[in-house]
Design a protein around this motif. Structure first.
Motif, PDB file in Angstrom:
ATOM      1  N   LYS A 226      13.844   0.743  -6.235  1.00  0.00           N
ATOM      2  CA  LYS A 226      12.712   1.220  -7.018  1.00  0.00           C
ATOM      3  C   LYS A 226      13.182   1.763  -8.366  1.00  0.00           C
ATOM      4  N   ALA A 227      14.203   2.621  -8.327  1.00  0.00           N
ATOM      5  CA  ALA A 227      14.658   3.240  -9.569  1.00  0.00           C
ATOM      6  C   ALA A 227      15.118   2.182 -10.563  1.00  0.00           C
ATOM      7  N   PHE A 228      15.895   1.215 -10.076  1.00  0.00           N
ATOM      8  CA  PHE A 228      16.444   0.217 -10.991  1.00  0.00           C
ATOM      9  C   PHE A 228      15.389  -0.827 -11.328  1.00  0.00           C
ATOM     10  N   GLY A 229      14.718  -1.345 -10.311  1.00  0.00           N
ATOM     11  CA  GLY A 229      13.783  -2.441 -10.527  1.00  0.00           C
ATOM     12  C   GLY A 229      12.577  -2.029 -11.351  1.00  0.00           C
ATOM     13  N   VAL A 230      12.009  -0.874 -11.037  1.00  0.00           N
ATOM     14  CA  VAL A 230      10.823  -0.449 -11.769  1.00  0.00           C
ATOM     15  C   VAL A 230      11.218   0.174 -13.106  1.00  0.00           C
ATOM     16  N   GLY A 231      12.295   0.926 -13.102  1.00  0.00           N
ATOM     17  CA  GLY A 231      12.661   1.643 -14.318  1.00  0.00           C
ATOM     18  C   GLY A 231      13.260   0.755 -15.393  1.00  0.00           C
TER      19      GLY A 231
ATOM     20  N   THR B 221       4.947   4.267  -8.093  1.00  0.00           N
ATOM     21  CA  THR B 221       4.048   4.813  -7.083  1.00  0.00           C
ATOM     22  C   THR B 221       3.582   3.721  -6.137  1.00  0.00           C
ATOM     23  N   SER B 222       3.139   2.598  -6.709  1.00  0.00           N
ATOM     24  CA  SER B 222       2.633   1.544  -5.838  1.00  0.00           C
ATOM     25  C   SER B 222       3.767   0.927  -5.043  1.00  0.00           C
ATOM     26  N   PHE B 223       4.938   0.867  -5.643  1.00  0.00           N
ATOM     27  CA  PHE B 223       6.074   0.289  -4.939  1.00  0.00           C
ATOM     28  C   PHE B 223       6.399   1.088  -3.678  1.00  0.00           C
ATOM     29  N   ALA B 224       6.285   2.396  -3.796  1.00  0.00           N
ATOM     30  CA  ALA B 224       6.660   3.246  -2.664  1.00  0.00           C
ATOM     31  C   ALA B 224       5.494   3.508  -1.729  1.00  0.00           C
ATOM     32  N   GLU B 225       4.313   2.987  -2.059  1.00  0.00           N
ATOM     33  CA  GLU B 225       3.132   3.320  -1.254  1.00  0.00           C
ATOM     34  C   GLU B 225       3.282   2.950   0.213  1.00  0.00           C
ATOM     35  N   PRO B 226       3.796   1.748   0.538  1.00  0.00           N
ATOM     36  CA  PRO B 226       3.945   1.436   1.966  1.00  0.00           C
ATOM     37  C   PRO B 226       4.824   2.450   2.696  1.00  0.00           C
ATOM     38  N   LEU B 227       5.931   2.833   2.066  1.00  0.00           N
ATOM     39  CA  LEU B 227       6.812   3.809   2.711  1.00  0.00           C
ATOM     40  C   LEU B 227       6.104   5.142   2.867  1.00  0.00           C
ATOM     41  N   GLN B 228       5.350   5.488   1.820  1.00  0.00           N
ATOM     42  CA  GLN B 228       4.635   6.754   1.878  1.00  0.00           C
ATOM     43  C   GLN B 228       3.655   6.743   3.050  1.00  0.00           C
ATOM     44  N   ARG B 229       3.026   5.585   3.273  1.00  0.00           N
ATOM     45  CA  ARG B 229       2.076   5.493   4.376  1.00  0.00           C
ATOM     46  C   ARG B 229       2.780   5.537   5.716  1.00  0.00           C
ATOM     47  N   VAL B 230       3.912   4.834   5.788  1.00  0.00           N
ATOM     48  CA  VAL B 230       4.620   4.782   7.069  1.00  0.00           C
ATOM     49  C   VAL B 230       5.105   6.177   7.450  1.00  0.00           C
ATOM     50  N   PHE B 231       5.573   6.929   6.478  1.00  0.00           N
ATOM     51  CA  PHE B 231       6.119   8.251   6.764  1.00  0.00           C
ATOM     52  C   PHE B 231       5.135   9.363   6.392  1.00  0.00           C
TER      53      PHE B 231
END
Ligand code: SF4
Lengths: 671, 323, 162
Positions: free
Chosen positions: A446-451, A580-590
């Motif tokens: 996320k940090a590298f790909g999105v940033g 935010t959207s990239f991490a949304e699935p993880l946020q939902r899972v956890f």
């Protein structure tokens, strides 16, 4: 005249600006150069101690009664060398950074002081000296965190940091006072010689207090709250120093006092190692979870520090637990893993924070949701961050891989003949380490790909330009260190072996793992060759590229084309996935652990509730531990303070009365 | 460790070439099995090869704004998979690269490929690319604990995570293979292989709907030779993982550390058969299931994690010491 | 009835294939020279969806266009051909061009249905730009309103050569 000044703000003449710029430049070069020089000295000193034997220095006059005693052995030497290496890279980087970001003179002056203090901590040879240098380090870092004190977030982070670091210091102070009282002396040598006589109750108290104090410095849960606040708000070179060097001091404290000094008397009880492992595992998983949903680049890196310190503590705990069961060879494996993780974490975290700093300097942004497209605008920085991210994700060819591999090997090779505890703890630890690595990959992608990849998501990111040469050089140094620990950890082999030999309680006698071209493990079968993998992978990738040339002569010439926009004419950068959207699935899972505050507001058209006019989505990812644990405490303290405040109405008479009563009480008691 | 004999090098090279050539055939075979069970005639086993050859003759398109990450990712995926094919004990035990990477290393390489592709998906800057990457990395993050725990369970009998040692220990002591630990590890590993290779019920490899895609969504922008590499690599990943699974749990027929030409031949035939049988079973199983809703996938993976944890504990408690 | 027994009872549904078209007069050279592989991106330029139904029929188990190496793909980047149905309406004019330009060379364009071939029932409508052939060069035409799956498959086979 004053009104005139008011109406026409003074514009500095060209000569003045030039002079100010020159002065700023001199400050930057002086401070950065001094830091780098100190760092180099530290590396040299550390290495000379590791390979040449301990050194001692006593300055009797510096501190009343006890004097300052410096005693550098192999373990301390390692931490001095790591700190030195980080400082060398940071020093060079600061030369460019200070000018780009206009760092003020005061923080620039304190920077070398902070580095010096950090290098004195592992060199301290007595309790008093240790406490003195520790406090010096804490104070210097606090000043540096507050560099940009005009921003409210910085001040709040500073308060948080000040309070927590002082509470930690209080715990350490208490523990070390207990230790030196029970050990019958001030110097570490005296104490370790008699540490066998320390009663077990005192040992337990010391262990718990040091765990509290050093754990909070290392950012272990639940005492980590200052870390994701202070590290992002400090100027980036300082963040790098804090995250890559200062947190190590917490680990150093745990090794020095709990595993080395106290361990020399009695082997530590099983529950010590177990406690360390639990704290480590929880910190690692929680840290990486927070990192994987963080959208602030530096906050993400700060949480990753908690994660890595957790892994290191887990390795330390494993070493302690295994050695308490007498499995010295595997304990040595775990200890090597811990030391190697310290080295690699220092390398990639320095690099990551420096690269994040250069992004910050170029765009003024830390928010990943607004970054993007830097790969084309800042190629050098992008490559640097890529190397750091690969290192942090624990994948092969990354700096962190070998350390994590050793840790996993030590966990799976623990003896399991008739020790139910180990049979249960080790699989769970492997699960925790694996989850940490998996989520770490997600966070770093996320940090590298999105940033850095894709297209810029804001005008500021669009206008980014590459960092100056000095900053790139500083980062280059750290990148070189990352590469070494990724593909040639063999170079660290002799160093780690020496340090390990100096730690007899952790299986130092059992030969450490042979870090050759092939890493072979003593006593267990298992090997890996990171350098060879790297070479083979390059060959394989070239082979794949060659395969893709097959049929090339039938092929029309390659072209560039606009993105496929599903038939529409173009995609706007706003249509990209954000952090935010990239991490949304993880946020939902956890969801249960992270407890994000999300808030969806749907506005319908007046005519029909089936037609949506607009949807507002808001999400806030706070630190749940901080909210659950700290907020009530802070609220209670505030309430209590309000109550106490009633006794301070501002009346001089009342204060005089307080003084008189106090004096009377003292007199009565003392009589 | 293994002596670097000429024959083991030959066996390793054969392994790599066989995976290169055979992987598209495996995928073709799976599609054929599926087609037949659905009452269709199917495109034939050679269809993926025809598609590959055709893609290799098509124009290469670089979308504007993408970087070297996008351009190199297919080669990295293919490269890591080729390297894994060279490391794994598929035909013979004595790969010269076996001591260079154990099972943890192999898993790491696998994830390196996944990461390269997810970064490429993000690099395009399209909505679907980012969506696919986000989903893929989430699944990868949740798969990792299961994989490593399964590795752990498997390494207990052989007391090593190096593949040759695991397979050799299993071949020497076949009773171990029907132990509860081994069976649980088998199921756990099967689930993660399904998840990692994007098969049903985690991902539908033949979907046309972008919104339901995981793997496909990341590679929507690839064309021509790069697309060929991506598809080739994903076929090879599937083949290699099936081969790994086959030899971990059915280690018979594999040639020794210093194989004879006949041994290599037998090893080659046997592993091909094993992979085909497993692939056929996987394809047949897929006919009966539908894709899971994306947010149900973590439940499946949590289940597999639990199985793997039980596998380790079981292999501890039921371990029969080999020495 | 269980799934397995159903599978066994139904057996092979696909109709037996007719011989491969070999007459060079009415076949098209496969775009890349590799026979037996054609991936198509479908664009509905303004069809009544009758043609879509028939195309879906062509890929169903009974006609099974896949046995001749034809597949429908999601991304034009993965495709060798465009399969267009319906008249080109004003709204779909630009998307049609965008899709065609996203398909890597070499490529074919297949127009399915009378509307796509010559405008059919909608020719000259106020919202209509023209037939597909009026807008982009068309290689293969499949007339009919709608053409039957068998006709569609026959046309596709002239491209795949299988
Ligand atoms: S050709 Fe006939 S079936 Fe096809 S789109 Fe036109 S009107 Fe509809």
């Amino acid at each position: 005249m004053t009104t005139a000044l008011h109406e026409f703000p003074t514009v500095p003449t060209p000569g003045q600006t030039l002079r100010a710029a020159r002065r700023a430049r001199v400050h930057a070069v002086l401070s950065g150069g001094l830091t780098a020089a100190l760092g180099t000295v530290g590396v040299a000193l550390g290495l000379s101690v590791i390979f040449g034997g301990p050194r001692e220095l006593r300055v009797g006059w510096l501190l009343p009664l006890v004097g300052v005693q410096l005693n550098l052995d192999a373990l301390g030497g390692l931490f001095v060398a790591v700190t030195g290496a980080v400082s060398a890279a940071v020093g060079i980087y600061t030369v460019g950074y200070a000018r780009r970001e206009h760092l003020a003179r005061f923080p620039l002056t304190v920077l070398p002081l902070f580095v010096a203090a950090m290098m004195l901590v592992p060199a301290a040879g007595s309790v008093t000296t240790f406490l003195l240098t520790w406090e010096l380090m804490a104070a210097a870092s606090l000043v540096l965190v507050l560099s940009e004190h005009h921003r409210a977030e910085v001040r709040s982070a500073g308060v948080f940091y000040a309070v927590m670091t002082q509470l930690g210091f209080a715990a350490i102070l208490l523990a070390l006072v207990l230790l030196s009282a029970a050990g019958g002396g001030d110097s570490f040598d005296t104490i370790s010689a008699s540490s066998g006589d320390i009663p077990s109750g005192t040992r337990t108290a010391i262990f718990l207090l040091t765990l509290l104090g050093f754990g909070s410095k290392a950012g272990l849960l639940p005492l980590h709250a200052w870390l994701p606040r202070a590290h992002p708000e400090a100027p980036s070179p300082v963040s790098a120093l804090m995250s890559a060097a200062m947190v190590n001091m917490g680990i150093y404290g745990i090794i020095r006092f709990d595993l080395d000094i106290l361990g020399q008397g009695h082997p530590s009880p099983h529950w010590w190692g177990l406690t360390l492992m639990i704290f480590g595992a929880v910190s690692a998983v929680f840290g990486v979870l927070q990192a994987s949903v963080a959208t602030d680049l530096k906050r993400l890196l700060a949480y990753s520090t908690t994660e890595n310190m957790g892994l290191i503590t887990l390795a330390l705990g494993a070493a302690a637990l295994l050695s308490s069961y007498g499995a010295m060879a595997v304990a040595a494996l775990a200890m090597t893993a811990a030391l190697l993780l310290i080295l690699s974490h220092a390398a990639f975290k320095t690099l990551a924070f420096l690269a994040a700093g250069s992004v910050l300097a170029a765009t003024g942004l830390r928010d990943l949701d607004k970054l993007g497209g830097l790969a084309r605008r800042m190629p050098g920085t992008t490559v640097m961050f890529g190397i750091a991210a690969l290192g942090a994700s624990g994948l092969p060819l990354g700096a962190g891989f070998v350390g994590e591999w050793l840790l996993l090997q030590s966990l799976i090779h623990s003896p399991h003949d008739d020790t139910t505890l180990l049979m249960l703890v080790m699989p769970l630890s492997v699960g925790a380490v694996a989850l940490t690595t998996g989520l770490g990959i997600a966070a770093m992608v996320k940090a590298f790909g999105v940033g850095f990849l894709a297209r810029p998501r804001s005008a500021a990111a669009e206008a980014a330009r590459e960092a100056p040469a000095s900053m790139l050089t500083g980062m280059g140094l750290a990148a070189a260190a990352c590469t070494v620990s990724a593909v040639a950890p063999v170079l660290f082999g002799p160093l780690l072996e020496r340090v390990l030999t100096a730690l007899p309680t952790l299986g130092g006698e059992a030969a450490g793992p042979m870090l050759g071209a092939y890493l072979r493990l003593p006593g267990v079968t298992g090997s890996i060759a990171p350098g060879l993998i790297a070479v083979a992978l390059v060959v394989a990738v070239l082979l794949a590229l060659a395969l893709a040339r097959w049929g090339g002569r039938h092929r029309p010439a390659a072209v560039q084309a606009p993105l496929w926009a599903c038939g529409a004419d173009s995609l706007s950068p706003r249509m990209q996935y954000t952090a935010t959207s990239f991490a949304e699935p993880l946020q939902r899972v956890f969801d249960n652990v992270l407890r994000p505050e999300t808030d969806v507001e749907v506005t319908h058209y007046a005519e029909s509730q089936y037609l949506v006019e607009k949807v507002t989505y808001r999400t806030l990812q706070a630190d749940p531990v901080e909210q659950r644990l700290y907020t009530p405490v802070v609220r209670a303290v505030t309430a209590w303070a309000q109550y106490v405040r009633r006794a301070h109405p501002g009346s001089v008479h009342l204060y005089l009365a307080y003084g008189a009563i106090g004096l009377l009480v003292v007199l009565v008691v003392a009589r | 460790m293994s002596a670097m004999s000429v024959m083991s090098v030959v066996a390793t090279l054969l392994q790599v070439v066989a995976v290169l050539v055979g992987a598209p055939l495996v995928v073709g075979g799976m599609r054929q099995v599926r087609a037949r069970l659905e009452g269709r005639a199917g495109g034939g086993v050679g269809q993926p090869w025809r598609d590959l050859r055709k893609q290799l003759r098509k124009q290469q398109i670089t979308p504007l704004g993408t970087t070297v990450v996008f351009a190199l990712a297919p080669a990295v995926v293919a490269g890591t998979t080729l390297l894994i094919a060279a490391i794994l004990p598929l035909i013979s035990l004595g790969s010269p690269l076996d001591p260079a990477a154990d099972l943890f290393g192999v898993v790491g390489l696998l994830f390196l490929g996944t990461v390269a592709l997810t970064l490429a998906g993000l690099d395009t800057g399209t909505a679907f690319g980012g969506m696919g990457s986000s989903r893929e990395i989430t699944i990868a993050a949740l798969v990792e604990p299961t994989i490593l725990l399964a590795v752990f369970a498997l390494s207990v009998p052989g007391q090593s995570a190096n593949l040759a040692a695991i397979v050799a220990a299993a071949a020497d002591n076949p009773g171990q293979l029907v132990s509860p630990g081994s069976l649980l590890a088998f199921v756990a590993l099967a689930i993660v292989i399904i998840a990692e290779t994007g098969r049903l019920p985690v991902d539908n490899p033949s979907t046309h709907l972008e919104l339901t895609m995981i793997h496909e969504a990341m590679v929507l922008e690839y064309a021509g030779p790069r697309l060929a590499l991506v598809e080739w690599a994903s076929a090879m990943r599937l083949t290699v993982l099936l081969g790994l699974m086959a030899n971990l749990f059915l280690p018979w027929g594999i040639a020794g550390a210093d194989p004879s030409p006949l041994g290599i031949l037998i090893g080659f035939v046997v592993i091909s058969l094993k992979i085909l049988v497993l692939a056929g079973a996987l394809a047949a199983g897929e006919v009966f299931i539908a894709k899971l809703r994306y947010f149900r996938v973590p439940e499946l993976l949590a289940g597999s994690f639990l199985l793997a944890l039980l596998a380790v504990t079981a292999s501890y408690f039921f371990a029969t010491p080999t020495n | 009835m269980s799934w397995t027994s159903k599978i066994r009872r139904v057996g092979r549904m696909a109709e037996p294939a007719t011989p491969t078209p070999t007459n060079p007069a009415n076949t098209v050279e496969p775009p890349t020279g590799v026979t037996g592989s054609l991936q198509l991106r479908h664009v509905d330029c303004g069809s009544c969806n009758g043609c879509e139904l028939e195309i879906a029929g062509a890929f169903s188990a009974v006609y099974d266009a896949e046995q001749f190496g034809v597949r429908v793909v999601a991304s034009p980047r993965h495709a060798d051909g465009l399969i267009a149905t319906g008249v080109v309406t004003r709204n779909m004019h630009q998307p049609l061009l965008n899709t065609l330009n996203s398909i890597p060379q070499p490529r074919v364009v297949i127009a399915v249905g009378d509307c796509a071939v010559d405008g059919g029932a909608f020719a000259g409508g106020y919202a209509v730009v023209g037939s597909v052939a009026d807008v982009i060069p068309v290689d293969v035409r499949v007339p009919g309103c709608p053409p039957s799956p068998a006709e569609i498959i026959a046309a596709l086979r002239t491209v795949t050569g299988r």
